[in-house]
Motif scaffolding. Sequence first.
Motif, mmCIF file in Angstrom:
data_model
loop_
_atom_site.group_PDB
_atom_site.id
_atom_site.type_symbol
_atom_site.label_atom_id
_atom_site.label_comp_id
_atom_site.label_asym_id
_atom_site.label_seq_id
_atom_site.Cartn_x
_atom_site.Cartn_y
_atom_site.Cartn_z
ATOM 1 N N GLY A 77 -12.321 4.928 -3.337
ATOM 2 C CA GLY A 77 -11.040 4.818 -2.516
ATOM 3 C C GLY A 77 -10.146 3.675 -2.881
ATOM 4 N N THR A 78 -10.685 2.442 -3.075
ATOM 5 C CA THR A 78 -9.982 1.215 -3.785
ATOM 6 C C THR A 78 -9.375 1.549 -5.215
ATOM 7 O OG1 THR A 78 -11.245 -0.265 -2.451
ATOM 8 C CG2 THR A 78 -9.937 -1.150 -4.371
ATOM 9 N N ASN A 81 -6.358 3.987 -4.808
ATOM 10 C CA ASN A 81 -5.161 3.268 -4.541
ATOM 11 C C ASN A 81 -4.511 2.622 -5.658
ATOM 12 O OD1 ASN A 81 -5.122 4.224 -1.779
ATOM 13 N ND2 ASN A 81 -6.609 2.197 -1.137
ATOM 14 N N CYS A 82 -5.239 1.973 -6.436
ATOM 15 C CA CYS A 82 -4.945 1.422 -7.601
ATOM 16 C C CYS A 82 -4.329 2.501 -8.749
ATOM 17 C CB CYS A 82 -6.070 0.712 -8.299
ATOM 18 S SG CYS A 82 -5.821 -0.085 -9.997
ATOM 19 N N ALA A 84 -2.938 5.317 -7.906
ATOM 20 C CA ALA A 84 -1.913 6.201 -7.461
ATOM 21 C C ALA A 84 -0.494 5.952 -7.799
ATOM 22 C CB ALA A 84 -2.085 6.331 -5.704
ATOM 23 N N ALA A 112 -6.584 10.349 -6.067
ATOM 24 C CA ALA A 112 -5.261 9.748 -6.210
ATOM 25 C C ALA A 112 -4.108 10.467 -6.590
ATOM 26 C CB ALA A 112 -5.116 8.525 -7.220
#
Length: 307
Positions: A77-78, A81-82, A84, A112
């Motif tokens: 998930g992290t 986000n990076c 996206a 993403a």
Amino acid sequence: MNVNAKNNLHSILVLGAGELGMAMLRSLANTTGTRVSVLLRSSTIESSNPEKVAHIQQIRDLGIGLVAGDLVDESIGTLANCFAPFDTVICCTGFIAGSGTQIKITQAVLEARVKRYVPWQFGVDYDLVGKGSGQTTWDEQLDVRAMLRGQNSTEWVIVSTGMFTSYLFDPAFGIVNFSDNSVNALGAWDNAVTLTTPDDIGVLTREILLVQPRLVNQVVYTAGETITYQQLADLLDKVLGKKVKRIAWSLAKLSQDLANSPEDIVAKYRVAFAKGKGVSWPMEQSFNVQHNIPLTNVEQWLQRNHK
């Protein structure tokens, strides 16, 4: 196709700045209308180590943005986000990150909903090789392909390059031994291997992404040269000005070596290449030949790198 087509790239994130990553960044740096960034660990970006400081400055001098992230330690998930904010993600971090990392990166790219992904597949034709090649990391590459083919939200382009040209001459790999002027054929003398240099891969990846009509959801091949071990030995005779010793390592011998040392990465690679399946393709099949883009062949590489 028109390789010099209008730029259709926007924001690109390159994962990693090793040998291939830097070649990719140098190639992409001057692409008109494109913002290029590279993902590195924060510890690397903030390091006071003189070598790392110089490396980071080299990246900054190219006009490349720096994005902090850790492909191993951070969650899917992290990482998603990076990724996206970027239109295109190009993975230049290979197997050194550890087993499962390429699957994790692909999961994050898909989560993403990145528009276009170029995975770390800069190697052999994994579809032809199939599972059970002897090189376990290659099996993971097939899993990545299955993930990409099983969805329709992210476009992908796989760039099959064969072996990095320099690896053919890596002393640890053992095909060419300059100290005793010998060539060791993997499997048989008529087995072939396709080779491309990292610098050429960087140039070609950029052209593959820019070409019109747009290449979507397919494997694209490159080839600086496709050469048999017999041709390699003959070339070294010419370049070195003396006859090299020729030794054939049979598949049976290499398989036994691997059985004796089942965790030996080099032994796994030797077996996989000795099988001669999916590790080479005709030059005419390559993007560079089809578009008349000159690349570095083996003789040129030797002239530049072997003294």
